[in-house]
Structure formats: structure tokens, C-alpha cells
Design a protein around this motif. Structure first.
Motif, PDB file in Angstrom:
ATOM      1  N   ALA A  30       0.898  -1.245   0.020  1.00 34.18           N
ATOM      2  CA  ALA A  30      -0.047  -0.101  -0.071  1.00 34.18           C
ATOM      3  C   ALA A  30       0.802   1.233  -0.095  1.00 34.18           C
ATOM      4  O   ALA A  30       0.524   2.269  -0.484  1.00 34.18           O
ATOM      5  N   GLY A  31       1.864   1.101   0.627  1.00 34.30           N
ATOM      6  CA  GLY A  31       2.752   2.578   0.923  1.00 34.30           C
ATOM      7  C   GLY A  31       4.099   2.459  -0.062  1.00 34.30           C
ATOM      8  O   GLY A  31       4.761   3.657   0.280  1.00 34.30           O
ATOM      9  N   SER A  32       4.419   1.333  -0.490  1.00 37.23           N
ATOM     10  CA  SER A  32       5.746   1.114  -0.931  1.00 37.23           C
ATOM     11  C   SER A  32       5.662   0.944  -2.577  1.00 37.23           C
ATOM     12  O   SER A  32       6.773   0.625  -3.216  1.00 37.23           O
ATOM     13  N   GLY A  33       4.570   0.829  -3.139  1.00 30.35           N
ATOM     14  CA  GLY A  33       4.500   0.713  -4.667  1.00 30.35           C
ATOM     15  C   GLY A  33       5.081  -0.731  -5.119  1.00 30.35           C
ATOM     16  O   GLY A  33       5.465  -0.933  -6.039  1.00 30.35           O
ATOM     17  N   GLY A  34       4.850  -1.659  -4.105  1.00 28.93           N
ATOM     18  CA  GLY A  34       5.299  -3.065  -4.336  1.00 28.93           C
ATOM     19  C   GLY A  34       6.746  -3.354  -3.991  1.00 28.93           C
ATOM     20  O   GLY A  34       7.213  -4.336  -4.237  1.00 28.93           O
ATOM     21  N   LYS A  35       7.446  -2.559  -3.635  1.00 23.35           N
ATOM     22  CA  LYS A  35       8.953  -2.583  -3.023  1.00 23.35           C
ATOM     23  C   LYS A  35       8.947  -3.291  -2.046  1.00 23.35           C
ATOM     24  O   LYS A  35       8.339  -3.309  -1.199  1.00 23.35           O
ATOM     25  N   LYS A  36      10.222  -3.789  -1.860  1.00 23.00           N
ATOM     26  CA  LYS A  36      10.720  -4.606  -0.556  1.00 23.00           C
ATOM     27  C   LYS A  36      10.871  -3.434   0.445  1.00 23.00           C
ATOM     28  O   LYS A  36      11.006  -2.173   0.259  1.00 23.00           O
ATOM     29  N   VAL A  37      10.378  -3.805   1.885  1.00 21.66           N
ATOM     30  CA  VAL A  37      10.396  -2.792   2.842  1.00 21.66           C
ATOM     31  C   VAL A  37      11.444  -3.541   3.944  1.00 21.66           C
ATOM     32  O   VAL A  37      11.565  -4.504   4.332  1.00 21.66           O
ATOM     33  N   VAL A  63      14.250  -0.464  -2.556  1.00 22.60           N
ATOM     34  CA  VAL A  63      13.668  -0.766  -1.240  1.00 22.60           C
ATOM     35  C   VAL A  63      13.082   0.461  -0.597  1.00 22.60           C
ATOM     36  O   VAL A  63      13.642   1.745  -0.663  1.00 22.60           O
ATOM     37  N   THR A  64      12.283   0.404   0.507  1.00 22.43           N
ATOM     38  CA  THR A  64      11.563   1.229   1.142  1.00 22.43           C
ATOM     39  C   THR A  64      12.025   1.152   2.544  1.00 22.43           C
ATOM     40  O   THR A  64      11.749   0.062   2.955  1.00 22.43           O
ATOM     41  N   ILE A  65      12.444   2.124   3.076  1.00 22.37           N
ATOM     42  CA  ILE A  65      12.995   2.226   4.612  1.00 22.37           C
ATOM     43  C   ILE A  65      11.911   2.646   5.642  1.00 22.37           C
ATOM     44  O   ILE A  65      11.254   3.787   5.280  1.00 22.37           O
ATOM     45  N   LYS A  66      11.314   1.984   6.289  1.00 18.54           N
ATOM     46  CA  LYS A  66      10.324   2.105   7.262  1.00 18.54           C
ATOM     47  C   LYS A  66      10.813   2.486   8.753  1.00 18.54           C
ATOM     48  O   LYS A  66      11.469   1.374   9.030  1.00 18.54           O
ATOM     49  N   ILE A  67      10.867   3.424   9.102  1.00 18.05           N
ATOM     50  CA  ILE A  67      11.482   3.892  10.542  1.00 18.05           C
ATOM     51  C   ILE A  67      10.505   3.901  11.417  1.00 18.05           C
ATOM     52  O   ILE A  67       9.338   4.158  11.688  1.00 18.05           O
ATOM     53  N   VAL A  68      10.663   2.759  12.868  1.00 14.68           N
ATOM     54  CA  VAL A  68       9.830   2.432  13.805  1.00 14.68           C
ATOM     55  C   VAL A  68      10.540   3.250  14.921  1.00 14.68           C
ATOM     56  O   VAL A  68      12.055   3.138  15.187  1.00 14.68           O
TER      57      VAL A  68
END
Length: 417
Positions: A30-37, A63-68
Motif C-alpha cells: 500500500a505504501g511502497s508501490g510493491g517494493k521491498k520494505v 527498497v523502502t525504509i520504514k522507520i519505527v
């Protein structure tokens, strides 16, 4: 029973969130256009640094970096449960002394770095256990000497100079005749006193901290160090310095109030002194009476990856990328925390920052904190090592022997093969 309930709750949470992007190595379509996260967990303090370096990594690796955002120690404590449940981040920061335990327990990803030329043996030792590398070094930490520039023009170079300061009436402790606050150190805290013990020849574990069967905290050197500490507690320091629960507050407030010329402390304390408007300096801890260097623990933190990540190759790439020469120095610029990367550290040392220079210089004499699981028993077993002698309850030798006996017994009970 509480552990069972907690485990069930975590399992239920994992099931409910299985389709969401929070799980380790998942695809956020949903948020990365199908890229790996790749999920990166850091404290709020470090979020901006990760934000500033992630774009290049994302482009290079598609890749998409998701910060937690999560406190480092909370994240590390949660990993053994969150990992198997699919809720752990892919990569995170970890204190060096936690890496060994988590690695040996199977919670961290073993990595094969493409190169370690930017790190010395001491740095790599702190992310390596049993010959296996579980992370990339990022930051170094060690204790230093803080001094009040309004009270002493230059930092004392020897403990003899510190002893001489106790004769200065400016530092007389009004409530106790003959006692002084010229120099203060929380030696009832094993982390703070270890540099004294090691400077006299004591050590935690043999074989560079890897042999828990060889404990050197009651050898001849350690006992000599305890005897020297007793001199400060009995001849110079107010009685309150023996109270482990309140001594640190006393030390910090006394220094901020301008009633202590010098104290031993960590780099994390500098912000408080700056906020208080104190004209302070930082330097290497003075030479001990035996002519040897104070040898505190060398600590810090590095980047590690979860064993449960579904993107191990990307995770390792992030560890190396975030700790490279460029990004390690960027981290220093953002946080003022001294780089483990030697090229970045050299550059940081050229900035004429007194605290940075003090940490770099003191790190040369520092001993890496053992990162094997058995170290947990040392923190508890040695907590009374100096107090029992300083309070007069036991002789220095008996105090050291009893502490080592406790450590050995606890290790035997918990780690016997």
C-alpha cells in the motif's frame, strides 16, 4: 503464569497484524508501490539521522525504509518474543554488551562483512562472539574526567594531584569535618569503579573477556585497587558517597553547584552541565598512583539485524551502509556521539571538541565490556565489591573474594553445560 499470558497476548497480536506492514521483512504494497520494505528501529533521538541517509540506500537497493521509533533497550528486550511472532524490525541499534547474549541465543543475524578496514580490533571485538560477527560498530563510549574550569585552570593529570586538591578549603564538606568534595567518583557502582580495578591489573573474564571460567576481580591487583578506593571513602569523601542509590545525585549536584573541581562521568552527562551553564572541560582520567592508566569499560552501540528478518541480504547491506565512513561521521554530526569507524573518528577528533577528544583518548586505555551472556552475573555479583570494603564490613580481600564467589555460583547455576 504471567509469562504464559504475555506470550499468548503477543501471539494473538501477531495473528491480528499478520497482513499489516509492521512485521519483519514484509511487503508494504500500500505504501511502497510493491517494493521491498526494510524496517529500521531507532529511538526518537536518532530518527532524523536515519531520515537523512535513507534516500540513497533506497535508490541503490530499490527498497523502502520504514522507520519505527522505540527505545533501544525496550526493542532488544522485546526481540526474543517479537521476532518469532513476526513483529520485530529488520534492523536496530544495540548496546555492545547486549549483542553477545542475543547472538548466542539465536536472535541476531550473523553477518559476513564485505570489509572491516574502517574498524580496529577493539571495535570488532565488541560485535563478535565465538568468532561470529553479529553487527557493525557505530559508536564508542567510555568514562572521562569532567573538571570545572572556574576552579582549576587545567585538568589534573594524576591521582596525586586529585588527592592534593582535597586539602583546598574551597572543597571542604561543611557537614563532616575533614571531608572534601574536591574530586568525586561513584566507585560503589561497578561500572564506574572497573577502570580503577583494571588499572591495577584486575579483569572480569580472561581471554579478552570470553572465558567466564577465569575471573580476575579478586586477584592481587584488584585488591590493591579496593584498598586505594578505601582511602578515598574513609579519609576524603563524605559518608554519603557510600550510598549507591543516592551518590550519583550527590556527585552531579555538587559538581553543578561548583563545589567539586573534578568528577568521573560519562559523555551522556555533558548536556546537563551545558544546560546548567557550567564552564566545564573534559579530559582523560588521571594516571593512577601505581603509574598505570585508568582503564574503564569501552562501550557504545552498533547496528544489528534480527535473525527473523525476511530480508537478510538487505539487512546486512544496511548495517554496512549506516556504519560506513560517510554515514558514521554524519551520525556524529547529528548526535555528537563518537564514531567507532576509525576514519570518521579521526575526522571527528579534528573538530576541536573537548569532550570528543577526551572520549577518543580515554578509549585507547579502555577495555571492551565482555559481551558474553555470563556478564549479566558480574553486574549483580560485583555491586557490593567496593561498598563492603569502604563501609568497613569486610577487608578488601574478603570483599573481592565474596563478590567473585557470588559471580561464580550464579554462572554455575545459570550457564552450566
Amino acid at each position: 503464569m504471567a509469562h504464559v499470558k504475555k506470550g499468548f497476548a503477543l501471539l494473538l497480536a501477531a495473528v491480528l497484524t499478520f497482513g499489516l506492514a509492521a512485521c519483519s521483512g514484509s511487503k508494504d504494497t500500500a505504501g511502497s508501490g510493491g517494493k521491498k520494505v526494510l524496517t529500521v528501529s531507532v529511538e526518537e533521538t536518532y530518527k532524523n539521522d536515519v531520515e537523512s541517509i535513507k534516500d540513497e540506500f533506497e535508490k541503490e537497493n530499490d527498497v523502502t525504509i520504514k522507520i519505527v521509533e522505540k527505545q533501544m533497550f525496550d526493542q532488544l528486550e522485546a526481540l526474543p518474543l517479537d521476532g518469532p511472532a513476526g513483529n520485530a524490525p529488520d534492523v536496530m541499534l544495540a548496546a555492545y554488551d547486549r549483542i553477545g547474549g542475543l547472538g548466542k541465543q539465536g536472535h541476531l543475524l550473523e553477518i559476513k562483512p564485505s570489509g572491516t578496514d574502517s574498524f580496529g580490533d577493539k571495535e570488532m571485538q565488541q560485535v563478535t562472539v565465538d568468532g561470529k560477527v553479529y553487527g557493525m560498530p557505530l559508536v564508542i563510549e567510555t568514562l572521562v574526567l569532567y573538571y570545572n574550569k572556574d576552579l582549576v585552570k587545567t585538568p589534573p593529570k594524576t591521582f596525586k594531584e586529585l588527592e592534593q586538591l582535597t586539602d583546598d578549603p574551597r572543597f571542604a564538606f561543611a557537614s563532616e569535618k575533614g571531608k572534601s568534595t574536591a574530586f568525586l567518583a561513584k566507585w560503589t557502582d561497578f561500572y564506574m569503579s572497573y577502570g580503577l580495578l583494571a588499572g591495577y591489573g584486575g579483569y572480569v573474564f580472561g581471554k579478552d573477556g570470553s572465558d567466564s571460567g577465569d575471573i580476575g576481580l579478586n586477584n592481587k591487583g584488584s585488591v590493591e585497587a579496593v584498598e586505594y578506593a578505601m582511602k578515598w571513602f574513609q579519609e576524603h569523601w563524605p559518608k554519603g558517597m557510600q550510598d549507591n542509590s543516592s551518590a550519583d545525585d550527590f556527585i552531579q549536584q555538587t559538581f553543578i553547584d561548583g563545589k567539586a573541581a573534578a568528577i568521573i562521568g560519562g559523555p551522556w552527562s555533558a548536556a546537563n552541565y551545558k544546560e546548567a551553564g557550567l564552564d566545564y572541560g573534559a579530559a582523560k582520567i588521571p594516571t593512577l598512583p601505581n603509574g598505570k592508566e585508568y582503564a574503564p569499560f569501552a562501550g557504545g552501540k552498533g547496528w544489528v539485524a534480527s535473525k527473523y528478518t525476511k530480508e537478510p541480504e538487505l539487512a546486512q547491506k544496511w548495517l554496512e551502509y549506516a556504519a560506513n565512513d560517510k554515514n558514521a561521521y554524519k551520525f556524529y554530526e547529528d548526535t555528537n556521539e563518537v564514531p567507532a569507524n576509525t576514519a570518521a573518528r579521526k575526522k571527528a577528533g579534528e573538530q576541536n571538541n573537548e569532550l570528543t577528544t577526551a572520549v577518543i583518548n580515554q578509549y585507547e586505555t579502555a577495555t571492551p565490556t565482555p559481551n558474553i551472556p555470563e556478564m549479566a552475573e558480574v553486574w549483580t555479583g560485583a555491586e557490593s565489591l567496593i561498598f563492603d570494603a569502604a563501609s568497613g564490613k569486610k577487608s578488601p580481600q574478603q570483599s573481592a573474594d565474596d563478590a567473585v564467589d557470588v559471580i561464580k555460583e550464579n554462572i554455575k547455576e545459570k550457564y552450566a553445560k
